[in-house]
Design an enzyme around this catalytic site. Structure first.
Site, mmCIF file in Angstrom:
data_model
loop_
_atom_site.group_PDB
_atom_site.id
_atom_site.type_symbol
_atom_site.label_atom_id
_atom_site.label_comp_id
_atom_site.label_asym_id
_atom_site.label_seq_id
_atom_site.Cartn_x
_atom_site.Cartn_y
_atom_site.Cartn_z
ATOM 1 N N LYS A 225 -16.528 14.983 6.680
ATOM 2 C CA LYS A 225 -16.802 13.786 7.791
ATOM 3 C C LYS A 225 -15.856 14.235 8.662
ATOM 4 O O LYS A 225 -16.755 13.573 9.532
ATOM 5 C CB LYS A 225 -16.117 12.697 6.482
HETATM 6 C C1 LIG Z 1 -19.661 12.230 2.597
HETATM 7 C C2 LIG Z 1 -19.301 13.473 1.398
HETATM 8 C C3 LIG Z 1 -20.562 14.243 0.966
HETATM 9 C C4 LIG Z 1 -22.199 13.531 0.993
HETATM 10 O O1 LIG Z 1 -22.286 13.966 2.654
HETATM 11 P P1 LIG Z 1 -23.635 13.337 2.406
HETATM 12 O O2 LIG Z 1 -23.648 13.831 4.392
HETATM 13 O O3 LIG Z 1 -23.409 12.726 2.855
HETATM 14 O O4 LIG Z 1 -24.969 13.792 1.662
HETATM 15 C C5 LIG Z 1 -20.121 15.013 0.112
HETATM 16 N N1 LIG Z 1 -19.276 15.686 -0.138
HETATM 17 C C6 LIG Z 1 -17.642 15.037 0.542
HETATM 18 C C7 LIG Z 1 -16.595 15.891 0.080
HETATM 19 C C8 LIG Z 1 -18.064 14.093 0.932
HETATM 20 O O5 LIG Z 1 -17.091 13.268 1.470
#
Ligand SMILES: *Cc1c(COP(=O)(O)O)cnc(C)c1O
Length: 495
Positions: free
Chosen positions: A112
């Site tokens: 993120k």
């Molecule tokens: C948010 C997240 C995901 C999923 O990503 P998306 O863009 O929502 O598909 C996968 N792994 C981790 C560790 C995340 O924080």
């Protein structure tokens, strides 16, 4: 370049407007009117650049109403000191076929950060461009990763405040510690008595409350969100696919023009959608493998064309993928169905009976680009162990799901292409699961103590921001009932 909404093509806005507004007024998501093409010679030029120059160049193709110096300022502020590695997103090679793109070297150790370190700077630049004078109050309910990344991204960014609510018993030990020790003068973190849904419902109610909007207005503020429906969060993700490809060329792992597959651990469909956009721009990507856990609504959709959220919800050991409604799928539907009326209809069906279907032709098109696989909890732990034994490389649970799905894809299709597996979190964010995968006796340990035990056994270093958590004072330990969330938000906005 102009942007329009997935639910009506009438209103066109600039990039700055799309980012400052977040959601379109009709409830749809913003899309760019075209995807700028990258030619072979563009890719060659990008390959010769460093990370920062690559990021600036690609962002500039979409942010046409931002001055180039403004974009550079944002990129430097986002990916400078906060990242612990020489490359923004380094690539680890497992063997001749599998490469891991590590997207977790930012301050919160989850992917993120890649978008939420940049978004605050893009958002304040966009607010300047559109003449927005009010303070943006970013409000988020979090099940773990997003809240911390938003706090860290918006921390001390002028003209913004960020407020995060998390469910008292619904986040991991490490995630809770990360949030409770958050620094910065414009942040607030509060635990709510209830589960994630209660917190989320509370936040949605505040967003929908007209009186709240008026009160915000009175103190010179407005509420906004930092979730992946904002174009400003998706765009930085397109960039790292392009940069990673160029890096593989620069490192002579592939030749320019070679097609590679990608595999992405997926929840809200933001990350993999950005990969699809990079492909549409001309990046030589083959199949986009969408990896899910036990909540495999996307796997089923990609196989049958039927999206059905009416199913049990599982709380798994890859919690950031525990999602039954993937909001960014709406953007992909627009590309498949090609008409806003058809998208609106599907979204209404989803909100009503929780299900929709796409026509056979759209499904065929979908399957040319994407393949869906899933991996359960035991398979996730087995993948962590297998990869550690074979390559001495430690995966987190989300990346382990992707690794397993990449293996399934290869054995079912016989593909011999190189695969780039996107790694979305440091294994030390989920030490309880990782330890049990490796057969380490938990012996009553949790959180940081367990991280240290894993590091001792595996030799994999604990990222500095996590290791430092033990020394940080706890700043936020307030716990409130959901009924007091609105009053809390107002008080914070007025401070
Ligand atoms: C948010 C997240 C995901 C999923 O990503 P998306 O863009 O929502 O598909 C996968 N792994 C981790 C560790 C995340 O924080």
């Amino acid at each position: 370049m102009e942007y329009f909404s997935t639910r009506s093509q009438q209103d066109r806005v600039t990039a700055a407007q799309a980012i400052a507004q977040g959601l379109a007024p009709d409830g749809g998501l913003f899309l760019p009117e075209e995807f700028p093409a990258l030619s072979q010679s563009d890719l060659e030029e990008l390959t010769g650049m460093n990370d920062i120059d690559r990021y600036c160049k690609v962002l500039g193709l979409y942010l046409t109403d931002f001055a180039p110096e403004e974009i550079r300022r944002c990129v430097l502020a986002a990916y400078g000191e906060g990242f612990d590695s020489e490359r923004i997103a380094p690539i680890s090679k497992l063997d001749e076929q599998d490469y891991i793109l590590e997207l977790w070297h930012g301050p919160t150790c989850a992917f993120k950060d890649m978008a939420l370190q940049l978004l605050p700077h893009l958002m304040t630049a966009a607010m300047r461009i559109v003449g927005e004078k009010r303070t943006a109050v970013i409000l988020a309910a979090t099940s773990g990763d997003t809240g911390k990344a938003a706090l860290e991204g918006f921390c001390d960014v002028p003209q913004t405040k960020v407020m995060v609510f998390y469910p008292q018993d619904g986040v991991s030990t490490m995630q809770k510690l990360q949030m409770q020790t958050q620094q910065g003068g414009n942040v607030q973190v509060t635990a709510v008595q209830g589960n994630f849904d209660d917190a989320q419902t509370g936040v949605k109610a505040i967003f929908g409350d007209a009186q709240m909007a008026r009160r915000m207005e009175e103190c010179g503020a407005f509420l906004t969100s930092a979730n992946s429906m904002n174009w400003g969060r998706l765009l930085p993700q397109i960039v790292y696919y392009i940069s990673a490809y160029c890096q593989l060329v620069a490192d002579e792992e592939i030749a320019l023009g070679d097609v590679i597959d990608i595999c992405v651990p997926t929840g809200n469909f933001g990350n993999i959608l950005a990969g699809y956009y990079a492909k549409r721009m001309g990046l030589p990507l083959g199949r986009l493998v969408c990896a899910s856990n036990e909540n495999h609504v996307l796997t089923d959709f990609l196989r049958t064309g039927d999206y059905d959220r009416n199913r049990p919800f599982y709380a798994t050991n890859s919690p950031s993928m525990d999602i039954l409604v993937s909001s960014n799928l709406e953007r992909l539907l627009w590309h498949l169905l090609g008409q806003d009326g058809l998208v609106r209809e599907r979204m209404q069906q989803l909100a009503g009976c929780g299900e929709y279907t796409i026509p056979a032709q759209a499904l065929a098109q979908l399957q040319r680009e994407f393949a869906g696989y899933y991996c359960g909890e035991a398979g996730t732990l087995a993948a962590i162990r297998r990869v550690f034994e074979r390559y001495s490389y430690l995966l987190d649970t989300h990346t382990a799901v992707a690794y397993d799905c990449a293996c399934q894809y290869r054995s079912q299709t016989g593909s011999d292409r190189k695969m780039l597996i996107l790694s979305t979190a440091s294994p030390y964010k989920f030490p309880e699961s990782v330890a049990s995968a490796l057969g380490i006796d938990l012996a009553g340990k949790e959180g940081l103590a367990l991280c240290e035990e894993i590091a001792r056994r595996t030799g994999a270093p604990i990222p500095a921001p996590l290791a430092a958590l033990g020394e940080k004072p706890l700043r936020f330990s307030e716990e409130i009932p959901c009924s007091r969330m609105a009053e809390h938000v107002l008080r914070f906005a007025r401070q």
